[in-house]
Design a protein around this motif. Structure first.
Motif, mmCIF file in Angstrom:
data_model
loop_
_atom_site.group_PDB
_atom_site.id
_atom_site.type_symbol
_atom_site.label_atom_id
_atom_site.label_comp_id
_atom_site.label_asym_id
_atom_site.label_seq_id
_atom_site.Cartn_x
_atom_site.Cartn_y
_atom_site.Cartn_z
ATOM 1 N N GLY A 271 -24.062 20.627 -3.141
ATOM 2 C CA GLY A 271 -23.379 21.840 -2.730
ATOM 3 C C GLY A 271 -24.112 23.111 -3.135
ATOM 4 N N PRO A 272 -23.482 24.258 -2.893
ATOM 5 C CA PRO A 272 -24.133 25.554 -3.145
ATOM 6 C C PRO A 272 -23.763 26.203 -4.470
ATOM 7 C CG PRO A 272 -22.168 25.904 -1.830
ATOM 8 C CD PRO A 272 -22.234 24.410 -2.118
ATOM 9 N N TRP A 273 -22.929 25.555 -5.282
ATOM 10 C CA TRP A 273 -22.275 26.250 -6.386
ATOM 11 C C TRP A 273 -23.202 26.725 -7.490
ATOM 12 C CZ3 TRP A 273 -20.129 21.631 -4.357
ATOM 13 C CH2 TRP A 273 -19.036 21.846 -3.499
ATOM 14 N N GLY A 274 -24.341 26.054 -7.671
ATOM 15 C CA GLY A 274 -25.233 26.446 -8.756
ATOM 16 C C GLY A 274 -26.280 27.475 -8.381
ATOM 17 N N LYS A 275 -26.412 27.807 -7.106
ATOM 18 C CA LYS A 275 -27.443 28.748 -6.668
ATOM 19 C C LYS A 275 -27.004 30.192 -6.929
ATOM 20 C CE LYS A 275 -30.256 30.179 -2.695
ATOM 21 N NZ LYS A 275 -31.520 30.050 -3.443
ATOM 22 N N LYS A 276 -27.916 31.002 -7.440
ATOM 23 C CA LYS A 276 -27.639 32.421 -7.641
ATOM 24 C C LYS A 276 -27.592 33.095 -6.267
ATOM 25 C CE LYS A 276 -27.971 31.914 -12.160
ATOM 26 N NZ LYS A 276 -26.829 32.021 -13.102
ATOM 27 N N LEU A 277 -26.444 33.632 -5.907
ATOM 28 C CA LEU A 277 -26.234 34.150 -4.555
ATOM 29 C C LEU A 277 -26.160 35.669 -4.472
ATOM 30 C CD1 LEU A 277 -23.473 31.626 -3.362
ATOM 31 C CD2 LEU A 277 -25.914 31.600 -2.769
ATOM 32 N N ILE A 278 -25.938 36.324 -5.604
ATOM 33 C CA ILE A 278 -25.780 37.783 -5.588
ATOM 34 C C ILE A 278 -26.149 38.317 -6.967
ATOM 35 C CG2 ILE A 278 -23.348 37.788 -6.347
ATOM 36 C CD1 ILE A 278 -22.855 40.050 -4.262
ATOM 37 N N THR A 279 -26.535 39.590 -7.017
ATOM 38 C CA THR A 279 -26.843 40.234 -8.291
ATOM 39 C C THR A 279 -25.773 41.278 -8.589
ATOM 40 O OG1 THR A 279 -29.215 39.881 -7.998
ATOM 41 C CG2 THR A 279 -28.559 41.574 -9.569
ATOM 42 N N ILE A 280 -25.160 41.145 -9.767
ATOM 43 C CA ILE A 280 -24.125 42.080 -10.212
ATOM 44 C C ILE A 280 -24.588 42.713 -11.522
ATOM 45 C CG2 ILE A 280 -21.699 42.380 -10.836
ATOM 46 C CD1 ILE A 280 -21.989 41.377 -8.011
ATOM 47 N N GLU A 281 -24.669 44.038 -11.556
ATOM 48 C CA GLU A 281 -25.131 44.751 -12.749
ATOM 49 C C GLU A 281 -26.438 44.159 -13.279
ATOM 50 O OE1 GLU A 281 -22.133 45.231 -15.733
ATOM 51 O OE2 GLU A 281 -20.800 46.363 -14.418
ATOM 52 N N GLY A 282 -27.338 43.852 -12.355
ATOM 53 C CA GLY A 282 -28.652 43.347 -12.740
ATOM 54 C C GLY A 282 -28.706 41.874 -13.084
ATOM 55 N N GLU A 283 -27.558 41.166 -13.007
ATOM 56 C CA GLU A 283 -27.511 39.749 -13.367
ATOM 57 C C GLU A 283 -27.340 38.891 -12.118
ATOM 58 O OE1 GLU A 283 -27.948 38.365 -16.193
ATOM 59 O OE2 GLU A 283 -27.585 39.889 -17.718
ATOM 60 N N PRO A 284 -28.264 37.953 -11.849
ATOM 61 C CA PRO A 284 -28.057 36.997 -10.770
ATOM 62 C C PRO A 284 -26.846 36.118 -11.088
ATOM 63 C CG PRO A 284 -30.355 37.022 -11.487
ATOM 64 C CD PRO A 284 -29.573 37.772 -12.514
ATOM 65 N N VAL A 285 -25.972 35.949 -10.109
ATOM 66 C CA VAL A 285 -24.693 35.270 -10.333
ATOM 67 C C VAL A 285 -24.490 34.174 -9.286
ATOM 68 C CG1 VAL A 285 -22.178 35.579 -10.335
ATOM 69 C CG2 VAL A 285 -23.645 37.316 -11.389
ATOM 70 N N SER A 286 -24.003 33.028 -9.724
ATOM 71 C CA SER A 286 -23.687 31.916 -8.831
ATOM 72 C C SER A 286 -22.171 31.745 -8.733
ATOM 73 C CB SER A 286 -24.300 30.618 -9.365
ATOM 74 O OG SER A 286 -23.641 30.207 -10.553
ATOM 75 N N LEU A 287 -21.732 30.904 -7.802
ATOM 76 C CA LEU A 287 -20.304 30.583 -7.689
ATOM 77 C C LEU A 287 -19.812 29.899 -8.962
ATOM 78 C CD1 LEU A 287 -20.246 29.311 -3.997
ATOM 79 C CD2 LEU A 287 -19.202 31.417 -4.846
ATOM 80 N N ASP A 288 -20.615 28.995 -9.514
ATOM 81 C CA ASP A 288 -20.238 28.365 -10.781
ATOM 82 C C ASP A 288 -20.074 29.399 -11.894
ATOM 83 O OD1 ASP A 288 -19.958 25.732 -10.046
ATOM 84 O OD2 ASP A 288 -21.950 25.111 -10.704
ATOM 85 N N ASP A 289 -20.943 30.399 -11.926
ATOM 86 C CA ASP A 289 -20.814 31.456 -12.931
ATOM 87 C C ASP A 289 -19.467 32.158 -12.808
ATOM 88 O OD1 ASP A 289 -23.392 31.060 -13.983
ATOM 89 O OD2 ASP A 289 -24.296 32.485 -12.577
ATOM 90 N N VAL A 290 -19.114 32.512 -11.579
ATOM 91 C CA VAL A 290 -17.877 33.262 -11.362
ATOM 92 C C VAL A 290 -16.663 32.448 -11.801
ATOM 93 C CG1 VAL A 290 -16.381 34.344 -9.642
ATOM 94 C CG2 VAL A 290 -18.863 34.604 -9.464
ATOM 95 N N GLU A 291 -16.631 31.186 -11.390
ATOM 96 C CA GLU A 291 -15.444 30.377 -11.688
ATOM 97 C C GLU A 291 -15.396 29.915 -13.137
ATOM 98 O OE1 GLU A 291 -12.942 26.520 -9.978
ATOM 99 O OE2 GLU A 291 -14.949 26.935 -9.196
ATOM 100 N N HIS A 292 -16.495 29.342 -13.623
ATOM 101 C CA HIS A 292 -16.455 28.630 -14.899
ATOM 102 C C HIS A 292 -16.922 29.439 -16.096
ATOM 103 C CE1 HIS A 292 -15.633 25.310 -12.303
ATOM 104 N NE2 HIS A 292 -16.837 25.372 -11.751
ATOM 105 N N ARG A 293 -17.626 30.550 -15.846
ATOM 106 C CA ARG A 293 -18.126 31.359 -16.965
ATOM 107 C C ARG A 293 -17.445 32.721 -17.045
ATOM 108 N NH1 ARG A 293 -24.343 31.890 -16.855
ATOM 109 N NH2 ARG A 293 -23.991 32.360 -19.063
ATOM 110 N N ILE A 294 -16.681 33.056 -16.002
ATOM 111 C CA ILE A 294 -16.006 34.365 -15.991
ATOM 112 C C ILE A 294 -14.498 34.187 -15.823
ATOM 113 C CG2 ILE A 294 -15.851 36.618 -14.854
ATOM 114 C CD1 ILE A 294 -18.811 36.217 -13.992
ATOM 115 N N LEU A 295 -14.057 33.737 -14.662
ATOM 116 C CA LEU A 295 -12.617 33.678 -14.387
ATOM 117 C C LEU A 295 -11.860 32.750 -15.343
ATOM 118 C CD1 LEU A 295 -12.638 33.705 -10.480
ATOM 119 C CD2 LEU A 295 -11.588 35.434 -11.963
ATOM 120 N N ARG A 296 -12.294 31.519 -15.433
ATOM 121 C CA ARG A 296 -11.540 30.558 -16.257
ATOM 122 C C ARG A 296 -11.516 30.935 -17.739
ATOM 123 N NH1 ARG A 296 -13.881 24.916 -15.414
ATOM 124 N NH2 ARG A 296 -12.059 24.249 -16.624
ATOM 125 N N PRO A 297 -12.648 31.229 -18.362
ATOM 126 C CA PRO A 297 -12.598 31.512 -19.800
ATOM 127 C C PRO A 297 -11.997 32.865 -20.160
ATOM 128 C CG PRO A 297 -14.856 31.674 -19.012
ATOM 129 C CD PRO A 297 -14.046 31.129 -17.877
#
Length: 294
Positions: free
Chosen positions: A157-183
């Motif tokens: 799947g696509p979840w681990g690929k860095k898809l966008i840069t936010i505040e200079g940080e490349p971010v993936s779907l996994d980052d958004v869900e498991h490293r930001i929203l959930r924790p």
């Protein structure tokens, strides 16, 4: 020139390592077949990305999600079975540009200066918009799991690929869900908001999330999913629930009892009565078919 023993040794280690990786992947696939679960669906643990804890409680800035809201209202369709489907095939060039513009605007948003409510809406809308975009970029596909663009030899799947840069940080779907929203938010209802473009997933709703409406939206989503047969199915004495409650059990009380308590809280009518008697979960279900309009 002859290859040195040292080089041969390094190559041997590399080949051995690769064999171990292949063997591990085959064992994972075999285990999935034997248990009836799709391979590579073990959910990452919530691991906080400390950078994104920064926020401004006094901020009154409101992020504009109107482009995304209109986009959703144009292409989310309810099928005869009551499932929200997205009409990927109908998205024209102009609206693809609208989606790109919306994501471009999110990429320029100073997220760390927002209050917590605005941040939550930002990340959920970003996740869902990126998911739609990545499916559109590879459409037609039968399942989002066929979009194998994540890094790693056995990526799925696509979840681990860095898809966008936010505040200079490349971010993936996994980052958004498991490293930001959930924790950060620690709210199990988030699983009813982030959409993985699959039939088995909670619906992609036809409206953007906002800080003002977030709580009611998450609660409505929980009611809708749990009271559908995708969420909970009781046949006689047997209870089958979505695999979401297996993959993310840690977010639903950390045990089957915790999951059942969560389900009881949002169940209605006959399901609520049936869950009052339920003591254990017999099995899990999930449909990875694309949530495209038919």
């Amino acid at each position: 020139m002859p290859v040195s023993d040292k080089t041969n040794g390094a190559q041997g280690i590399e080949n051995l390592s690769l064999k171990y990786k292949v063997a591990a992947a085959l064992l994972l696939a075999l285990s999935a077949i034997m248990t009836g679960a799709p391979a590579a669906t073990a959910a990452p643990k919530p691991e906080l990305w400390e950078k994104w804890t920064v926020h401004d409680p006094a901020s009154t800035t409101v992020v504009d999600h109107q482009l995304w809201d209109r986009f959703l209202k144009s292409y989310v369709k309810v099928d005869p079975g009551g499932l929200n489907r997205f009409d990927y095939a109908a998205v024209d060039t102009g609206d693809r540009k609208v989606l790109q513009d919306y994501l471009g605007a999110l990429g320029q948003t100073p997220v760390s200066s927002l209050n917590r409510g605005e941040q939550q809406a930002f990340w959920i809308n970003l996740y869902n918009a990126l998911t739609v975009q990545v499916v559109l970029d590879h459409y037609p596909v039968k399942s989002i799991r066929d979009i194998d663009i994540s890094p790693g030899l056995f990526s799925d799947g696509p979840w681990g690929k860095k898809l966008i840069t936010i505040e200079g940080e490349p971010v993936s779907l996994d980052d958004v869900e498991h490293r930001i929203l959930r924790p950060i938010w620690k709210d199990p209802r988030l699983h009813y908001a982030v959409n993985c473009a699959s039939v088995g997933c909670p619906d992609l709703v036809a409206e953007a999330y906002t800080a003002r409406t977030m709580d009611s939206q998450l609660t409505a989503n929980a009611h809708a999913y749990i009271n559908s047969r995708r969420g909970v199915r009781i046949d006689g004495e047997s209870m089958i629930v979505s695999s979401i409650y297996d993959w993310f059990q840690v977010d639903f009380g950390g045990s089957e009892k915790g999951v059942i308590a969560h389900l009881r809280h949002y169940a209605r009518g006959d399901l609520k009565q049936a869950l009052a008697r339920a003591q254990e979960i017999e099995g899990y279900q999930y449909d990875w078919s694309l949530n495209g309009a038919e």
